[in-house]
Design a protein around this motif. Structure first.
Motif, PDB file in Angstrom:
ATOM      1  N   LEU A  58     -28.792   0.944 -20.945  1.00 51.81           N
ATOM      2  CA  LEU A  58     -28.390   0.692 -19.678  1.00 51.81           C
ATOM      3  C   LEU A  58     -29.329  -0.020 -18.670  1.00 51.81           C
ATOM      4  O   LEU A  58     -29.044  -0.683 -17.796  1.00 51.81           O
ATOM      5  CB  LEU A  58     -27.689   1.658 -18.783  1.00 51.81           C
ATOM      6  CG  LEU A  58     -26.332   2.308 -19.477  1.00 51.81           C
ATOM      7  CD1 LEU A  58     -25.847   3.373 -18.910  1.00 51.81           C
ATOM      8  CD2 LEU A  58     -25.270   1.139 -19.505  1.00 51.81           C
ATOM      9  N   GLY A  59     -30.301   0.053 -18.886  1.00 51.69           N
ATOM     10  CA  GLY A  59     -31.667  -0.234 -18.063  1.00 51.69           C
ATOM     11  C   GLY A  59     -31.816   0.451 -16.952  1.00 51.69           C
ATOM     12  O   GLY A  59     -32.933   0.567 -16.603  1.00 51.69           O
ATOM     13  N   GLY A  60     -30.738   0.903 -16.301  1.00 56.09           N
ATOM     14  CA  GLY A  60     -31.071   1.544 -15.084  1.00 56.09           C
ATOM     15  C   GLY A  60     -29.882   1.739 -13.978  1.00 56.09           C
ATOM     16  O   GLY A  60     -28.962   1.218 -14.172  1.00 56.09           O
ATOM     17  N   ILE A  61     -30.551   2.241 -12.906  1.00 58.41           N
ATOM     18  CA  ILE A  61     -29.496   2.134 -11.724  1.00 58.41           C
ATOM     19  C   ILE A  61     -30.253   1.772 -10.466  1.00 58.41           C
ATOM     20  O   ILE A  61     -31.586   2.154 -10.253  1.00 58.41           O
ATOM     21  CB  ILE A  61     -29.007   3.347 -11.710  1.00 58.41           C
ATOM     22  CG1 ILE A  61     -27.806   3.355 -10.574  1.00 58.41           C
ATOM     23  CG2 ILE A  61     -30.053   4.649 -11.392  1.00 58.41           C
ATOM     24  CD1 ILE A  61     -26.978   4.619 -10.565  1.00 58.41           C
ATOM     25  N   CYS A  62     -29.650   1.144  -9.526  1.00 58.59           N
ATOM     26  CA  CYS A  62     -30.101   0.931  -8.192  1.00 58.59           C
ATOM     27  C   CYS A  62     -29.408   1.793  -7.325  1.00 58.59           C
ATOM     28  O   CYS A  62     -27.981   1.362  -6.981  1.00 58.59           O
ATOM     29  CB  CYS A  62     -30.029  -0.535  -7.884  1.00 58.59           C
ATOM     30  SG  CYS A  62     -30.734  -0.812  -6.177  1.00 58.59           S
ATOM     31  N   LEU A  63     -29.967   2.704  -6.720  1.00 59.83           N
ATOM     32  CA  LEU A  63     -29.282   3.668  -5.699  1.00 59.83           C
ATOM     33  C   LEU A  63     -29.587   3.198  -4.340  1.00 59.83           C
ATOM     34  O   LEU A  63     -30.734   3.228  -3.841  1.00 59.83           O
ATOM     35  CB  LEU A  63     -29.658   5.158  -5.723  1.00 59.83           C
ATOM     36  CG  LEU A  63     -29.310   5.700  -7.088  1.00 59.83           C
ATOM     37  CD1 LEU A  63     -30.109   7.087  -7.279  1.00 59.83           C
ATOM     38  CD2 LEU A  63     -27.935   5.726  -7.259  1.00 59.83           C
ATOM     39  N   ARG A  64     -28.595   2.581  -3.638  1.00 59.20           N
ATOM     40  CA  ARG A  64     -28.998   2.216  -2.361  1.00 59.20           C
ATOM     41  C   ARG A  64     -28.627   3.084  -1.447  1.00 59.20           C
ATOM     42  O   ARG A  64     -27.188   3.236  -1.085  1.00 59.20           O
ATOM     43  CB  ARG A  64     -28.171   0.864  -2.015  1.00 59.20           C
ATOM     44  CG  ARG A  64     -28.671   0.355  -0.642  1.00 59.20           C
ATOM     45  CD  ARG A  64     -28.289  -1.172  -0.518  1.00 59.20           C
ATOM     46  NE  ARG A  64     -28.525  -1.741   0.853  1.00 59.20           N
ATOM     47  CZ  ARG A  64     -29.517  -2.569   1.187  1.00 59.20           C
ATOM     48  NH1 ARG A  64     -30.580  -2.871   0.404  1.00 59.20           N
ATOM     49  NH2 ARG A  64     -29.698  -2.958   2.345  1.00 59.20           N
ATOM     50  N   MET A  65     -29.437   3.942  -0.940  1.00 56.07           N
ATOM     51  CA  MET A  65     -29.289   5.073   0.041  1.00 56.07           C
ATOM     52  C   MET A  65     -30.513   5.506   0.624  1.00 56.07           C
ATOM     53  O   MET A  65     -31.723   5.263  -0.051  1.00 56.07           O
ATOM     54  CB  MET A  65     -28.606   6.135  -0.608  1.00 56.07           C
ATOM     55  CG  MET A  65     -29.266   6.786  -1.837  1.00 56.07           C
ATOM     56  SD  MET A  65     -28.442   8.436  -2.564  1.00 56.07           S
ATOM     57  CE  MET A  65     -26.973   7.583  -3.257  1.00 56.07           C
ATOM     58  N   GLY A  66     -30.573   5.940   1.759  1.00 56.32           N
ATOM     59  CA  GLY A  66     -31.468   6.497   2.335  1.00 56.32           C
ATOM     60  C   GLY A  66     -32.111   7.787   1.660  1.00 56.32           C
ATOM     61  O   GLY A  66     -31.647   8.320   0.980  1.00 56.32           O
TER      62      GLY A  66
END
Length: 173
Positions: free
Chosen positions: A32-40
């Motif tokens: 999947l390559g990975g993940i981007c978590l957009r959170m503080g």
């Protein structure tokens, strides 16, 4: 549509998405390559990372990549002490090689320099790190899952497009 009808229809509710992403990454993190978590930063992020680490195999490499990492640490380079001891040039592994088969977590990923992001993207594309520096040339295989923690607060802050293109999953809280 209420939550129970969504679940019956095969759609995840917003509250189920972090768990679903975790489950997908546990099955095929590298694919999947990975993940981007957009959170503080905070307990929610820490708990999600702890759950991912627990879901991964016990001997899975887990590395944190600081946004200000230099090329020697990222890609590897001449291991001066070992080279002097051996009487010939020896290469020190970089963080990308150390994470082979594992996970690289990038806190404050929105601050990652464009050049660094491009080198990481190149390693993802090639499945290897190509080292051509300090009079050395080496190619070392590496495949990893990238977890980019995008803590940007403004719309114009965010993970580099080079890396966004290589990640299958995005969560925005």
């Amino acid at each position: 549509m209420n939550t129970s009808k969504r679940a019956q229809a095969g759609q995840a509710s917003p509250g189920q998405l972090p768990q679903l992403a975790l489950s997908l990454l546990a099955v095929d993190p590298v694919g999947l390559g990975g993940i981007c978590l957009r959170m503080g930063p905070g307990p929610e992020t820490d708990e999600w990372l702890a759950a991912l680490r627990q879901a991964m195999s016990e001997n899975c490499a887990w590395r944190r990549l600081p946004s200000n990492i230099d090329d020697d640490r990222l890609l590897g380079g001449l291991d001066m002490a070992a080279s002097l001891s051996a009487g010939r040039p020896l290469i020190a592994k970089g963080l990308l090689n150390e994470a082979d088969g594992g996970v690289i977590v990038i806190p404050m990923a929105e601050r990652l320099g464009r050049g660094t992001a491009a080198r990481i993207a190149g390693a993802i594309d090639q499945g290897a790190v190509l080292l051509e520096r300090d009079g050395l040339t080496a190619r070392t295989e590496t495949r990893f899952c990238l977890v980019a923690l995008d803590e940007g607060r403004e719309d114009d802050e965010g993970l580099s497009e080079d890396l966004q293109d290589r990640l299958a999953l995005f969560l925005d809280s």
